[in-house]
Design a protein around this motif. Structure first.
Motif, PDB file in Angstrom:
ATOM      1  N   LEU A  57       1.064  -1.327   0.279  1.00  0.00           N
ATOM      2  CA  LEU A  57      -0.241  -0.351   0.130  1.00  0.00           C
ATOM      3  C   LEU A  57       0.823   1.935  -0.351  1.00  0.00           C
ATOM      4  CD1 LEU A  57      -3.230  -0.693   2.911  1.00  0.00           C
ATOM      5  CD2 LEU A  57      -3.021  -1.572   0.355  1.00  0.00           C
ATOM      6  N   ASP A  58       0.424   2.163  -0.813  1.00  0.00           N
ATOM      7  CA  ASP A  58       0.818   3.504  -0.731  1.00  0.00           C
ATOM      8  C   ASP A  58       1.539   4.204   0.844  1.00  0.00           C
ATOM      9  OD1 ASP A  58       1.613   6.358   0.022  1.00  0.00           O
ATOM     10  OD2 ASP A  58       0.494   6.750  -2.062  1.00  0.00           O
ATOM     11  N   PRO A  59       2.678   4.436   1.105  1.00  0.00           N
ATOM     12  CA  PRO A  59       2.738   4.694   3.034  1.00  0.00           C
ATOM     13  C   PRO A  59       1.877   5.387   3.089  1.00  0.00           C
ATOM     14  CG  PRO A  59       4.858   4.724   1.593  1.00  0.00           C
ATOM     15  CD  PRO A  59       3.590   4.300   0.467  1.00  0.00           C
ATOM     16  N   ARG A  60       1.410   6.549   2.955  1.00  0.00           N
ATOM     17  CA  ARG A  60       0.846   7.890   3.481  1.00  0.00           C
ATOM     18  C   ARG A  60      -0.439   7.205   3.543  1.00  0.00           C
ATOM     19  NH1 ARG A  60       1.528  10.797  -2.220  1.00  0.00           N
ATOM     20  NH2 ARG A  60       1.482   9.043  -2.558  1.00  0.00           N
ATOM     21  N   ARG A  61      -1.084   6.109   3.070  1.00  0.00           N
ATOM     22  CA  ARG A  61      -2.705   5.398   3.183  1.00  0.00           C
ATOM     23  C   ARG A  61      -2.978   4.447   4.622  1.00  0.00           C
ATOM     24  NH1 ARG A  61      -5.689   7.123  -1.335  1.00  0.00           N
ATOM     25  NH2 ARG A  61      -7.801   5.929   0.081  1.00  0.00           N
ATOM     26  N   VAL A  62      -1.314   4.386   5.036  1.00  0.00           N
ATOM     27  CA  VAL A  62      -0.895   3.056   6.219  1.00  0.00           C
ATOM     28  C   VAL A  62      -1.433   4.222   7.739  1.00  0.00           C
ATOM     29  CG1 VAL A  62       0.158   1.465   7.191  1.00  0.00           C
ATOM     30  CG2 VAL A  62      -0.296   1.750   4.423  1.00  0.00           C
ATOM     31  N   TYR A  63      -2.238   3.775   7.898  1.00  0.00           N
ATOM     32  CA  TYR A  63      -2.721   5.157   9.623  1.00  0.00           C
ATOM     33  C   TYR A  63      -1.235   4.041  10.866  1.00  0.00           C
ATOM     34  CZ  TYR A  63      -4.581   7.367   5.936  1.00  0.00           C
ATOM     35  OH  TYR A  63      -4.725   8.261   4.798  1.00  0.00           O
ATOM     36  N   GLY A  64      -0.962   4.621  11.413  1.00  0.00           N
ATOM     37  CA  GLY A  64      -0.638   4.301  12.757  1.00  0.00           C
ATOM     38  C   GLY A  64      -2.329   3.684  13.955  1.00  0.00           C
ATOM     39  N   THR A  65      -3.419   4.561  13.923  1.00  0.00           N
ATOM     40  CA  THR A  65      -4.674   4.883  14.219  1.00  0.00           C
ATOM     41  C   THR A  65      -5.712   4.935  13.813  1.00  0.00           C
ATOM     42  OG1 THR A  65      -5.148   6.923  15.162  1.00  0.00           O
ATOM     43  CG2 THR A  65      -2.938   5.557  16.570  1.00  0.00           C
ATOM     44  N   TYR A  66      -7.195   4.153  14.108  1.00  0.00           N
ATOM     45  CA  TYR A  66      -7.911   4.310  12.862  1.00  0.00           C
ATOM     46  C   TYR A  66      -8.682   6.270  12.958  1.00  0.00           C
ATOM     47  CZ  TYR A  66     -11.329   4.774  17.239  1.00  0.00           C
ATOM     48  OH  TYR A  66     -12.173   5.550  18.053  1.00  0.00           O
ATOM     49  N   GLN A  67      -7.848   6.812  14.208  1.00  0.00           N
ATOM     50  CA  GLN A  67      -8.212   7.983  14.877  1.00  0.00           C
ATOM     51  C   GLN A  67      -7.923   8.722  12.992  1.00  0.00           C
ATOM     52  OE1 GLN A  67      -7.629   5.942  17.076  1.00  0.00           O
ATOM     53  NE2 GLN A  67      -9.300   7.195  18.168  1.00  0.00           N
ATOM     54  N   GLN A  68      -6.479   8.677  13.455  1.00  0.00           N
ATOM     55  CA  GLN A  68      -5.473   9.636  12.139  1.00  0.00           C
ATOM     56  C   GLN A  68      -5.705   8.905  10.618  1.00  0.00           C
ATOM     57  OE1 GLN A  68      -2.097   7.681  12.757  1.00  0.00           O
ATOM     58  NE2 GLN A  68      -0.989   8.915  14.777  1.00  0.00           N
ATOM     59  N   MET A  69      -6.550   7.620  10.042  1.00  0.00           N
ATOM     60  CA  MET A  69      -7.328   6.998   9.429  1.00  0.00           C
ATOM     61  C   MET A  69      -8.149   8.257   9.061  1.00  0.00           C
ATOM     62  SD  MET A  69      -7.891   3.229   8.037  1.00  0.00           S
ATOM     63  CE  MET A  69      -9.311   2.739   6.426  1.00  0.00           C
ATOM     64  N   ILE A  70      -9.387   8.131  10.237  1.00  0.00           N
ATOM     65  CA  ILE A  70     -10.407   8.927   9.774  1.00  0.00           C
ATOM     66  C   ILE A  70      -9.713  10.558   9.119  1.00  0.00           C
ATOM     67  CG2 ILE A  70     -12.319  10.086  11.119  1.00  0.00           C
ATOM     68  CD1 ILE A  70     -12.657   7.475  12.187  1.00  0.00           C
ATOM     69  N   GLU A  71      -9.288  10.677   9.847  1.00  0.00           N
ATOM     70  CA  GLU A  71      -8.989  12.014   9.717  1.00  0.00           C
ATOM     71  C   GLU A  71      -7.407  12.552   8.348  1.00  0.00           C
ATOM     72  OE1 GLU A  71      -5.557  15.090  11.268  1.00  0.00           O
ATOM     73  OE2 GLU A  71      -6.544  14.448  13.091  1.00  0.00           O
ATOM     74  N   GLY A  72      -7.066  11.702   8.380  1.00  0.00           N
ATOM     75  CA  GLY A  72      -6.689  11.141   6.677  1.00  0.00           C
ATOM     76  C   GLY A  72      -6.706  11.236   5.028  1.00  0.00           C
ATOM     77  N   GLU A  73      -8.035  10.365   5.549  1.00  0.00           N
ATOM     78  CA  GLU A  73      -9.002  10.002   4.425  1.00  0.00           C
ATOM     79  C   GLU A  73     -10.068  10.906   4.038  1.00  0.00           C
ATOM     80  OE1 GLU A  73      -8.716   6.942   2.112  1.00  0.00           O
ATOM     81  OE2 GLU A  73      -7.131   7.186   2.971  1.00  0.00           O
ATOM     82  N   ARG A  74     -10.577  12.245   5.309  1.00  0.00           N
ATOM     83  CA  ARG A  74     -11.153  13.088   5.321  1.00  0.00           C
ATOM     84  C   ARG A  74     -10.468  13.751   4.086  1.00  0.00           C
ATOM     85  NH1 ARG A  74     -15.190  14.952  10.101  1.00  0.00           N
ATOM     86  NH2 ARG A  74     -15.815  15.758   9.050  1.00  0.00           N
ATOM     87  N   LYS A  75      -9.245  14.042   4.440  1.00  0.00           N
ATOM     88  CA  LYS A  75      -8.445  14.942   3.387  1.00  0.00           C
ATOM     89  C   LYS A  75      -8.565  14.647   2.352  1.00  0.00           C
ATOM     90  CE  LYS A  75      -5.229  16.384   7.497  1.00  0.00           C
ATOM     91  NZ  LYS A  75      -4.196  16.534   8.447  1.00  0.00           N
ATOM     92  N   LEU A  76      -8.531  13.718   1.549  1.00  0.00           N
ATOM     93  CA  LEU A  76      -8.884  13.145   0.454  1.00  0.00           C
ATOM     94  C   LEU A  76     -10.135  13.775  -0.041  1.00  0.00           C
ATOM     95  CD1 LEU A  76      -6.390   9.912   0.881  1.00  0.00           C
ATOM     96  CD2 LEU A  76      -6.089  12.675   0.427  1.00  0.00           C
ATOM     97  N   ALA A  77      -9.815  13.977  -1.299  1.00  0.00           N
ATOM     98  CA  ALA A  77     -11.193  13.950  -2.519  1.00  0.00           C
ATOM     99  C   ALA A  77     -11.796  13.500  -2.069  1.00  0.00           C
ATOM    100  CB  ALA A  77     -10.829  14.886  -4.202  1.00  0.00           C
ATOM    101  N   PRO A  78     -13.094  13.796  -2.593  1.00  0.00           N
ATOM    102  CA  PRO A  78     -14.011  12.588  -3.270  1.00  0.00           C
ATOM    103  C   PRO A  78     -13.486  11.633  -3.484  1.00  0.00           C
ATOM    104  CG  PRO A  78     -15.449  14.036  -2.220  1.00  0.00           C
ATOM    105  CD  PRO A  78     -14.591  14.979  -2.748  1.00  0.00           C
ATOM    106  N   GLY A  79     -13.494  10.343  -4.371  1.00  0.00           N
ATOM    107  CA  GLY A  79     -13.656  10.093  -5.629  1.00  0.00           C
ATOM    108  C   GLY A  79     -12.246   9.105  -5.117  1.00  0.00           C
ATOM    109  N   LYS A  80     -11.162   9.788  -4.118  1.00  0.00           N
ATOM    110  CA  LYS A  80      -9.900   9.110  -3.810  1.00  0.00           C
ATOM    111  C   LYS A  80     -10.109   8.615  -2.643  1.00  0.00           C
ATOM    112  CE  LYS A  80      -8.040  10.959  -7.496  1.00  0.00           C
ATOM    113  NZ  LYS A  80      -7.309  10.978  -8.775  1.00  0.00           N
ATOM    114  N   ARG A  81     -10.668   9.435  -1.317  1.00  0.00           N
ATOM    115  CA  ARG A  81     -10.722   8.801  -0.094  1.00  0.00           C
ATOM    116  C   ARG A  81     -11.645   7.008  -0.202  1.00  0.00           C
ATOM    117  NH1 ARG A  81     -14.887  13.078   1.911  1.00  0.00           N
ATOM    118  NH2 ARG A  81     -13.975  14.550   1.340  1.00  0.00           N
TER     119      ARG A  81
END
Length: 131
Positions: A57-81
């Motif tokens: 996986l793209d290391p930028r899409r591998v998160y240390g916590t599920y909270q970080q995952m929510i935060e990181g994915e929300r920053k991506l555009a719809p269709g990318k997240r």
């Protein structure tokens, strides 16, 4: 609504040595309609990153916590997240993770049991109806 692309799946849980996460990853690839793109795989961030490397996986899409995952994915555009998250953690974590992803606007697929008590299940039901 028909999408002109594959669904993007994320996963919480299913880290090194976890059986059920591998089952969900394999099942999601069977009809070729899902791309597995992100995850927070272990409560230990180093193990999560290790799993991400193993899954290529793209290391930028591998998160240390599920909270970080929510935060990181929300920053991506719809269709990318991610379009949805699969929760494959121990049972006691199903409720808080599902609740937080639902509140953040993501679709949730949760390994059984949905929660560990009826009160939590009813709260998730209300969140699903709202979202």
């Amino acid at each position: 609504m028909k999408l002109n692309r594959k669904l993007k799946m994320g996963m919480v849980g299913g880290g090194p040595g976890a059986f059920i996460g591998e089952v969900h990853r394999k099942a999601s690839s069977l009809d070729h309609g899902i791309d597995f793109v992100a995850g927070a795989f272990d409560i230990n961030p180093k193990k999560s990153k290790q799993m991400g490397r193993e899954l290529l996986l793209d290391p930028r899409r591998v998160y240390g916590t599920y909270q970080q995952m929510i935060e990181g994915e929300r920053k991506l555009a719809p269709g990318k997240r991610i379009d949805f998250v699969a929760i494959t953690t121990p049972n006691n974590w199903h409720f808080p993770i599902a609740r937080d992803f639902l509140k953040a606007g993501f679709h949730v697929m949760c390994e059984k049991p949905m929660t560990i008590n009826v009160k939590e299940a009813k709260e998730l039901q209300k969140l699903v109806k709202k979202s």
